[in-house]
Each structure stands twice: as structure tokens, then as C-alpha cells.
Design an enzyme around this catalytic site. Structure first.
Site, PDB file in Angstrom:
ATOM      1  N   HIS A   1       0.825  -1.245   0.131  1.00  0.00           N
ATOM      2  CA  HIS A   1       0.141  -0.029  -0.043  1.00  0.00           C
ATOM      3  C   HIS A   1       0.784   1.322  -0.080  1.00  0.00           C
ATOM      4  O   HIS A   1       0.366   2.350   0.130  1.00  0.00           O
ATOM      5  CB  HIS A   1      -0.929  -0.141   0.995  1.00  0.00           C
ATOM      6  CG  HIS A   1      -1.956  -1.026   1.150  1.00  0.00           C
ATOM      7  ND1 HIS A   1      -3.307  -0.898   0.634  1.00  0.00           N
ATOM      8  CD2 HIS A   1      -2.088  -2.268   1.456  1.00  0.00           C
ATOM      9  CE1 HIS A   1      -3.959  -1.918   0.503  1.00  0.00           C
ATOM     10  NE2 HIS A   1      -3.207  -2.881   1.210  1.00  0.00           N
TER      11      HIS A   1
ATOM     12  N   ASP B   1       3.641   9.480  -2.056  1.00  0.00           N
ATOM     13  CA  ASP B   1       2.518   8.832  -1.261  1.00  0.00           C
ATOM     14  C   ASP B   1       2.272   7.419  -2.091  1.00  0.00           C
ATOM     15  O   ASP B   1       2.104   7.681  -3.342  1.00  0.00           O
ATOM     16  CB  ASP B   1       1.209   9.786  -1.082  1.00  0.00           C
ATOM     17  CG  ASP B   1       0.425   9.467   0.101  1.00  0.00           C
ATOM     18  OD1 ASP B   1       0.537   8.224   0.524  1.00  0.00           O
ATOM     19  OD2 ASP B   1      -0.207  10.289   0.452  1.00  0.00           O
TER      20      ASP B   1
END
Length: 730
Positions: free
Chosen positions: A165, A372
Site C-alpha cells: 500500500h 505517497d
């Protein structure tokens, strides 16, 4: 019935001690929502740490029982494990390196690594307690990178998916980790490895092929006989939830309150967890720059900034929080007046209803992380804009920027660019806002969290089927027995053997790959049988084959079919061929030797070979592709063929072909058993040329025109040896 087991560091519940017992509240995170459809159905399970330390045995038993009703299975960790595995290795090594913060924040401690191993083993044990053959296991995130391989060792055929993730860094960053080999090896235990973006896929393939002895083709990594697929699956959100929240009464009331509070100014929204990767200080700098350089926006714009507390007991995070406090205080002290405060700053978490009201009300959403994996705030803002207005400013370093291309994309380190984007957003005409927002809303609606789960699980099924179809071609025990039975029953056999990569492993120095005693013994035993015609068909120079096998009872074909030597005769070469083309091609190859340290040229009678086995990984392949393109037209003009092989590129006369050479021998007699072994591009000509009744076996790879494959030269030798041991006495 097979089941699906989801595994993540944390369970999707929050547990709190209340008196003698414990209270449970479900997590509202995107992952919990998306995977709810899986773990809450049938006998599926979710395994993870419950989020608190539970030392008492009775308490553990009580919690386990209560969680079992929710299809959840806890892995209990003590304080030392939490401290070293989670705070230590996961967050002081993996998190900073994967987010490109190496020198400042990463700490390499052996004890952290030891505990990371221990906890991954604990998760493995918890899975093995409930896993059965046929189950599907989906492992999540950077805390459990070793788990896929640990499971694979115990359950070789189980279906394992892994999803990361957070971003995967480039090889230059990743290789700084002292335990990089073990981490990659751990991940490759999975059948399918998923990332948010194609950049992450590229970085992972680059790191795996440089650090481990594995090969990759497109997005498939081959290690031994296993093929692992690496793909991007951009994660979505529960779009229906976010688009329906603004219609609920509680949210409508809060929207009215926000509109009243900020009626005279435009609202810019910023929501982040406290982390150095989120670019919060750079964002404040850009906002301060706006007020300094463009005073006309004073009192006309307000930044609503929410920072959700996270790890603030860790010194770096506490320092970051202090810096944010200081920066916000300075800006507010400088520009605030009685009626207006430039930044409304909150260091706490808010309910989803309040967040929805803010998403709905904000004219601009400012999402500018330095790095991110995906960033779901951007997608939540888009889903909440049910009137198709508002502007999203998004960092190019967030995975979401690859999908939400209608946002204003910025480099978060360029504060002038971020400041200019804020001005563009504040002044964007409604028509343009709607055009951009409609496109993004369609995308967020389609690629939602349920879609993400569905396509990952479907792809995992496909990968497993692909692997099984490949395994069926591997010469297993039963296949080997049927080949041996055919061998025993036949009276006139021809056996074609390639040399390098088939009978012996590749060596970095081509002169070192000479035959050993075992190989000579196998060849002697095979050639003793009068029913066998043994043919060595190699790309090697005829001098090499003469030196090694000149006295053996076998037919030798050298340089892909340029030279022939029948038993007890001298060598003869194909007539009517010219090598005058070498004068033109040799200088071209020499320029590539000059530009590629570790490469060299080998000259054969009718071919030139450029070897790059000792060149730097990646550089050799790059140069080989360049050389192929350079020589393409020149080669076809001169009737030459370019043959890319294993770390080699060969240029040879078109008329020379292993397939033609093999067929010339096959047609001379009526053979009832034909078998051919080979490992590279040139052997494909043999596989294609031989009749359908022939047994063709590719070595080292399962991508081939051959009917079967073997993993390595050791397996080839074993099969040949079995031929000799099962032959009836004549």
C-alpha cells in the site's frame, strides 16, 4: 469449501479496555470497507494484530472468542515485539526508505530485523492453524514482506496474493537496506504482487532482477519453475458512501455551519496524518507565499488544516508536530485580524460526517504529499463533490495523480508552483471546474474499492491457472516414466543435445564450461547402446567440440550447423558460404565492446558473437537492444541472421540453422524415437523443424515451442542417466 484469508498488520477493529472487559468498534478505513465483502462472507477470515497488548491468558482467550464471531483472528504481540518489529523495523527502516527519506530517518538495527522475522513467523503460524489446501491468502503491506515466502515453504501449492500500500522505491534506494535480498525473496513467495502504480511495478522488477538471481519478461518474474506476476492495481474508495453522505441530515447541518463560518472567504482544505512524507511544512510555506506575494487574497481565503495524530511519541514526529505548530502560529500571528484567521489548524481526528461536510464545502482541496502510495483523501474529496464543482490540487508524487489527471498536478517541493496552482484554483471558472470534476468523479465511481478487490482476486485466479498450465509441461515423475517407457520400447533412436545451458551450466568465462567426469560417463553409457545415435549440436567452435568430444562415439555439429563431424572422420564445413561480411560487422561490434566494460567478441567460422555476461546488469541488455537495432538493416542486406541468446548476441549466415542441420540427419534414417534438448533461441529452430512425433525439451524456461521443459542441466543429466539405467540388455 475453500476460503479466503486476509492478512494485515492490524485487524479492522479498534479494541479498548473497559473495566474488566473489552469494547470493539469497527474501523472505517478504506481497506476495511473494501475487504468487508470478503471476510464477512462464508467461512473467510481476517488475521491481524488487535492493536493493543494483551498479556493475560484469560483476556486473550476472551478476545479471541469475541473476534471469532466477527470472522477475525488475532495475532497477539508483546510490547517488545511491537516496539522492535512495528516501531523499529517497519517504521524506522521500511517506511523511510520506501518514501525516499534515507539519511535522516532510517535506522538499521539487527535486533529490529530479528523481531521482524519473529513476528512474520508468528503470522505464518496463525495462518497455518486455519489454512487448508485450496485456500486463497491475501497479504497486505510492508509489515509482512517475509510472510509470502514463509507460507510458500509450508504450503507450496497454496494461492498467495500480496499488495503493497506504500510506494516501492527505485533499486538505488532499496539496495541500501542491509536485508534487501531476504525482503525481495519474501515477497516473491506470492503468486501475484500488486502495487498502486506502474512506477512501483517498474521499481520492483528492477530491484528483483538486479539483487536476486531471477529473470523477468514484461511483468512476469521467473524464479526456478515459478512464475510470479507483478501488476498495478490502483486502489479506490467506497465512492457510494462518500457521494451519499452529503445528503444525510447530520452532514447537511454541519455544511450549513461551515458555510456560515466561512461565508466571506474561499475555503482550502488540507487533511493528513502526521508524517514527514505528507509535505505539510512545504504546503504551509506555499500558503504563506500566497499571502506575502498576493496580499489581495488576505481575508479572501482560509486554509482549514487537519492533521491526524500519529506516532507523536517518536522524536522525529514530535519535532515535525512542533514545527507545524510553530509555522501555523507564525502565519496566523502575522496575518490574522479580528474578523479573519488565515489557518484553522486542528491536531486531532474528526468523524466521517464532519470530514464529509468539509469535503462538500471546500472550494479547493490541497493534497501535496512529498511521496505517497496512492492518497485516498484526493478521491474522497472528488466523490463528495456531488455538484461537480471544486478544484483538486494534487502532488505528482501521489499515486492518485496517475489517475486523476484532471486535477491541477504540482511538484510539492516547488512552493511557487503550488502557490500559483492555488491562485488558478481560486479563479477557475465554474464551467472548467465542472468539466474537470465530472471526469474525475466518473473515474472514482468506476474504479472504486470493490472494483479493486474484484480485479485483484480475478487476476490471482488467472495467475494460478497460468502457473498450473506451465507446471503440466514440466517433466514430472509420471511424464519421465512415460518418456523412459517409449525409450525402452524403441529400436532406432536419435538424441539431439545442446551443450551450454543444457548439459552444463553457464560460466562467466566461456572457456571454463568444460565437461566433467559425470557428463563423460553419461555420454559413454548412451553411446554404448547400438540403438542410439547421439548428436551434439552446439553453437560452440568446432575446435572446442573436437578437444572435448572428438574421441567419443557421437555425431558433432558445431557453430549452429556450419561444421559437421561424423564418428571416426574429420570435420567438414558447409560449402558455398562466405565470411567476407565480417569485415563490415566486426568494427560495429568493437565499438560496443569499447562502450560496455566486461563484454567481448568471439569469432567463429561463419559467425561473430558479442558476449555480455560479465557486463553491468542492465547495461548489457541495453547495449544488446541497441546493437540489434543498429545491425537490423545491415544484416538483412547481407543475408545474415541476428540471434539473441543468453547474455550473447550472435550474427551469422542465414543459411546456417540448427533446425536444418538436425533435419538433415533425421531424414537419413527411419528413427522411431527422436528427442531434442536445448536451452536458447537457436534451439527453437530444432524444436520447430522436428516432426510432431519427436519429444522436444526446453531447459531452464517454460516459454518455448518445445513440448516439455526441465529446470536445469542437472535435471537433463538425471533423465539421460535414467535412460541408460532402464535399457534392456540386447
Amino acid at each position: 469449501m475453500s476460503k479466503t484469508i486476509i492478512v494485515s498488520n492490524r485487524l479492522p477493529v479498534k479494541i479498548a479496555k473497559a473495566g474488566d472487559g473489552y469494547t470493539f468498534s469497527t474501523s472505517e478505513g478504506g481497506l476495511a470497507t473494501g475487504l468487508g465483502s470478503i471476510y464477512k462472507s462464508g467461512n473467510n477470515k481476517w488475521i491481524g494484530w488487535p492493536g493493543i497488548e494483551v498479556g493475560d491468558f484469560d483476556d486473550r482467550k476472551k478476545i479471541k472468542g469475541q473476534l471469532d464471531d466477527l470472522s477475525l483472528v488475532p495475532v497477539f504481540l508483546d510490547q517488545e515485539e511491537i516496539s522492535q518489529y512495528y516501531e523499529g523495523f517497519s517504521n524506522d527502516v521500511l517506511w523511510p526508505v520506501f518514501h525516499y527519506y534515507v539519511s535522516t530517518y532510517s535506522v538499521y538495527k539487527q535486533s529490529n530485523w530479528d523481531y521482524y522475522n519473529i513476528v512474520n513467523q508468528k503470522f505464518k503460524d496463525a495462518i497455518l492453524d486455519i489454512a487448508e489446501p485450496g485456500d486463497v491468502i491475501w497479504i497486505h503491506d510492508y509489515q509482512l514482506l517475509l510472510l509470502p515466502a514463509l507460507l510458500r515453504k509450508e504450503m507450496p501449492d497454496i494461492s498467495i496474493g500480496f499488495f503493497l500500500h506504500i510506494p516501492f522505491p527505485s533499486n538505488e534506494m532499496f539496495r541500501l537496506i542491509p536485508w534487501r535480498y531476504e525482503l525481495l525473496d519474501g515477497m516473491l513467495g506470492a503468486d501475484l504482487i500488486g502495487f498502486h502504480t506502474f512506477d512501483d511495478v517498474r521499481h520492483f522488477l528492477g530491484a528483483a532482477t538486479r539483487i536476486l538471481p531471477v529473470t523477468s519478461s514484461s511483468n512476469i518474474i521467473t524464479t526456478g519453475e515459478r512464475s510470479i506476476v507483478v501488476e498495478s492495481f490502483p486502489m479506490g474508495i467506497d465512492e457510494k458512501k462518500y457521494s451519499s453522505l452529503p445528503l444525510e441530515k447530520e452532514v447537511i447541518d454541519q455544511i450549513a455551519l461551515i458555510k456560515e463560518t466561512f461565508k466571506s472567504s474561499k475555503l482550502i482544505l488540507s487533511i493528513d496524518r502526521l508524517d514527514y512524507s505528507k509535505g505539510i511544512l512545504q504546503r504551509l510555506e506555499a500558503f504563506e507565499h500566497l499571502l506575502q506575494r498576493h496580499p489581495e487574497y488576505i481575508e479572501k481565503v482560509t486554509l482549514q488544516m487537519i492533521v491526524v495524530p500519529s506516532r507523536d511519541t517518536v522524536p522525529q514526529y514530535a519535532h515535525l508536530r512542533d514545527e507545524i505548530d510553530k509555522r501555523v502560529g507564525n502565519i496566523n500571528a502575522m496575518y490574522r485580524n479580528l474578523d479573519w484567521t488565515p489557518i484553522h489548524y486542528y491536531y486531532r481526528s474528526f468523524s466521517i460526517e464532519t470530514l464529509s461536510a468539509l469535503y462538500y464545502s471546500a472550494d479547493v482541496c490541497l493534497v501535496t504529499p512529498i511521496r505517497d502510495g496512492m492518497n485516498l483523501v484526493s478521491k474522497e474529496y472528488v466523490a463528495s463533490r456531488i455538484n461537480n464543482d471544486g478544484v483538486l490540487i494534487l502532488s505528482e508524487m501521489a499515486g492518485a495523480s496517475k489517475e486523476l489527471i484532471d486535477a491541477l498536478i504540482v511538484n510539492p517541493n516547488n512552493t511557487i508552483e503550488v502557490c500559483d496552482a492555488i491562485i488558478t484554483a481560486l479563479n477557475m471558472p465554474l464551467e472548467e471546474q465542472q468539466r474537470r470534476m465530472q471526469q474525475m468523479r466518473q473515474l472514482v465511481a468506476k474504479f472504486n474499492i470493490k472494483h479493486w478487490v474484484k480485479i485483484f482476486m480475478e487476476r490471482l485466479k488467472e495467475v494460478k491457472l497460468m502457473q498450473r498450465s506451465m507446471q503440466s509441461r514440466h517433466v514430472s515423475f509420471s511424464t519421465e516414466q512415460s518418456i523412459i517407457n517409449r525409450y525402452i520400447k524403441t529400436k532406432k533412436r536419435i538424441i539431439f543435445l545442446d551443450y551450454d545451458g543444457t548439459l552444463v551450466n553457464f560460466k562467466s568465462n566461456i572457456e571454463d564450461a568444460s565437461p566433467d567426469k559425470e557428463l563423460y560417463s553419461i555420454i559413454d553409457k548412451l553411446s554404448e547402446d547400438p540403438a542410439n545415435e547421439l548428436v551434439l549440436i552446439s553453437g560452440r567452435k568446432h575446435e572446442n567440440l573436437s578437444e572435448w568430444f572428438g574421441d567419443k562415439n557421437m555425431y558433432l555439429i558445431a557453430e549452429h550447423g556450419s561444421w559437421f563431424k561424423q564418428q571416426n572422420t574429420s570435420w567438414h564445413k558447409i560449402s558455398g558460404l562466405s565470411d567476407s561480411w565480417k569485415q563490415e560487422i566486426y568494427p560495429v561490434l568493437e565499438t560496443y565492446v569499447d562502450r560496455t566494460p566486461g563484454s567481448f567478441i568471439e569469432e567463429k567460422t561463419y559467425s561473430l558473437v558479442w558476449h555480455y555476461r560479465n557486463a553491468q546488469k542492465g547495461l548489457g541488455e541495453l547495449r544488446a537492444n541497441e546493437l540489434m537495432n543498429n545491425l537490423k538493416y545491415l544484416a538483412s542486406d547481407k543475408g545474415l541472421q541476428l540471434l539473441p541468446g543468453d547474455k550473447v548476441l550472435e550474427v551469422k549466415n542465414m543459411e546456417i540453422n540448427k533446425g536444418k542441420a538436425a533435419m538433415m540427419l533425421v531424414e537419413k534414417d527411419d528413427y522411431d524415437f527422436i528427442i531434442a534438448f536445448g536451452d536458447d533461441y537457436t534451439d527453437e529452430d530444432v524444436f520447430k523443424a522436428l516432426p510432431d512425433s519427436a519429444l522436444t525439451i526446453k531447459v531452464g524456461s517454460n516459454v518455448s515451442a518445445a513440448k516439455f521443459y526441465l529446470r536445469n542441466p542437472a535435471e537433463v543429466r538425471k533423465l539421460l542417466l535414467n535412460f541408460t539405467e532402464n535399457v534392456p540388455v540386447h
